[in-house]
Every structure is written in structure tokens, then in C-alpha cells.
Design an enzyme around this catalytic site. Structure first.
Site, short mmCIF file in Angstrom:
data_model
loop_
_atom_site.label_atom_id
_atom_site.label_comp_id
_atom_site.label_asym_id
_atom_site.label_seq_id
_atom_site.Cartn_x
_atom_site.Cartn_y
_atom_site.Cartn_z
N HIS A 53 33.28 41.38 32.19
CA HIS A 53 33.53 40.11 32.88
C HIS A 53 32.60 39.05 32.28
O HIS A 53 31.51 39.36 31.79
CB HIS A 53 33.22 40.24 34.37
CG HIS A 53 34.19 41.09 35.11
ND1 HIS A 53 34.40 40.96 36.47
CD2 HIS A 53 35.02 42.09 34.71
CE1 HIS A 53 35.30 41.83 36.87
NE2 HIS A 53 35.68 42.53 35.83
N GLU B 174 30.63 36.93 33.58
CA GLU B 174 29.29 36.88 34.17
C GLU B 174 28.38 37.94 33.57
O GLU B 174 27.23 37.67 33.22
CB GLU B 174 29.34 37.09 35.69
CG GLU B 174 30.16 36.08 36.44
CD GLU B 174 31.59 36.55 36.69
OE1 GLU B 174 32.27 37.00 35.73
OE2 GLU B 174 32.04 36.46 37.84
N CYS C 134 33.20 38.63 41.47
CA CYS C 134 33.59 39.84 42.18
C CYS C 134 32.32 40.57 42.65
O CYS C 134 31.19 40.14 42.36
CB CYS C 134 34.39 40.75 41.24
SG CYS C 134 33.41 41.46 39.90
N CYS D 271 29.95 41.63 39.71
CA CYS D 271 29.22 40.53 39.09
C CYS D 271 28.21 39.90 40.04
O CYS D 271 27.11 39.53 39.63
CB CYS D 271 30.20 39.48 38.56
SG CYS D 271 31.20 40.14 37.20
#
Length: 157
Positions: free
Chosen positions: A60, A62, A90, A93
Site C-alpha cells: 500500500h 502508506e 486501512c 496502514c
């Protein structure tokens, strides 16, 4: 310009940078989410989603940005850093940002399907953990939401 106006200006500046990362993700066929890590008004790291390209469920935006920031700064403790991301993080993260001791998480669009800060969960609510970053949502939310809508509209046809 007072402190609140300056903060808003800075937030929008860094969210624009995160949006540029999201646009790059889209060009790679990745879900267009971008993230940047900022310390003392300086860009430390910028990243976008790489899950499809790297075939990595943890890639992801992040996490990629946090890893790069830690590498560049030579520490996993990012207590003097702020994370800007185009979509509400999410649970994975949000947890990573908390464990990195990020000072502040600022996001653009809320994520009603998987957002772990305000939408689905309030995972980093004060008092739950030994560290709780400041949370700021809705920064350039329309722009951040639109890039996602356009991407998924293009997939559907």
C-alpha cells in the site's frame, strides 16, 4: 495568515503531492492511492500503491512511504513526521503509522469500505494505544475521491 490558515495551506500542498503519486499509480494500473511523509515542512518520502505490480498485499502507498522514510532517516521512529494519504488508511496502514510513531495522519477521501480511522473503525482512538497520532480527514476530499471514481469507472468500461 494565521496558524490555522497556514496549516490548511500546508495540508493542501502535501495532499497535492500525494495526488501526484496517486496519478502515477493509475498510470501503472494500480488503484490510485498516493502517500507522502513530511518532516519539518520537507518531503521525506513519496509513494503510491504497488500491490498489483509487485504482487504484494502489503504494498500500500502508506507502507511504501513509511518504509522509504525510515530508510532515508535511518530510524523506524517517525515521531516528528506527518503522513499524508489520498484515501483513509486501512487497518494495516493505520497500525503501521501508529507503530512508527507518526505524529499526524492526514487523509483525503474517507473509505467507507475499509477505512480504519473514522469510517469502518476508529482504530487509533485516543486511549487505546500507547501512541495515538493526530488524525485529520477530508483534505481535498473531492479531488482524492474523484481520481478513485474515474479509475474504477474506467475499469468497468
Amino acid at each position: 495568515m494565521d496558524g490555522g490558515e497556514r496549516r490548511q495551506c500546508d495540508d493542501e500542498r502535501w495532499m497535492q503531492e500525494a495526488l501526484r503519486q496517486a496519478e502515477q499509480a493509475s498510470r501503472w494500473g494500480e488503484v490510485p492511492v498516493g502517500a507522502v511523509v513530511v518532516r519539518d515542512g520537507e518531503l521525506v518520502a513519496a509513494a503510491h500503491n504497488w500491490r498489483e505490480t509487485w504482487r504484494d498485499p502489503t504494498a500500500h502507498a502508506e507502507l511504501v512511504a513509511l518504509r522509504e522514510a525510515s530508510r532515508r532517516l535511518g530510524t523506524w521512529r517517525l515521531a516528528d513526521c506527518d503522513l499524508f494519504v489520498t484515501l483513509e488508511p486501512c487497518l494495516m496502514c493505520a497500525g503501521a503509522a501508529m507503530l512508527a510513531r507518526v505524529r499526524r495522519i492526514a487523509f483525503g477521501a474517507p473509505d467507507p469500505k475499509g477505512g480504519a480511522l473514522i469510517s469502518k473503525l476508529q482504530a487509533l482512538e485516543a486511549g487505546r494505544w500507547n501512541h495515538h497520532p493526530i488524525i485529520a480527514g477530508g483534505i481535498l476530499a473531492d479531488e482524492c475521491g474523484m481520481i478513485l471514481k474515474e479509475f474504477f469507472r474506467g475499469l468497468r468500461g
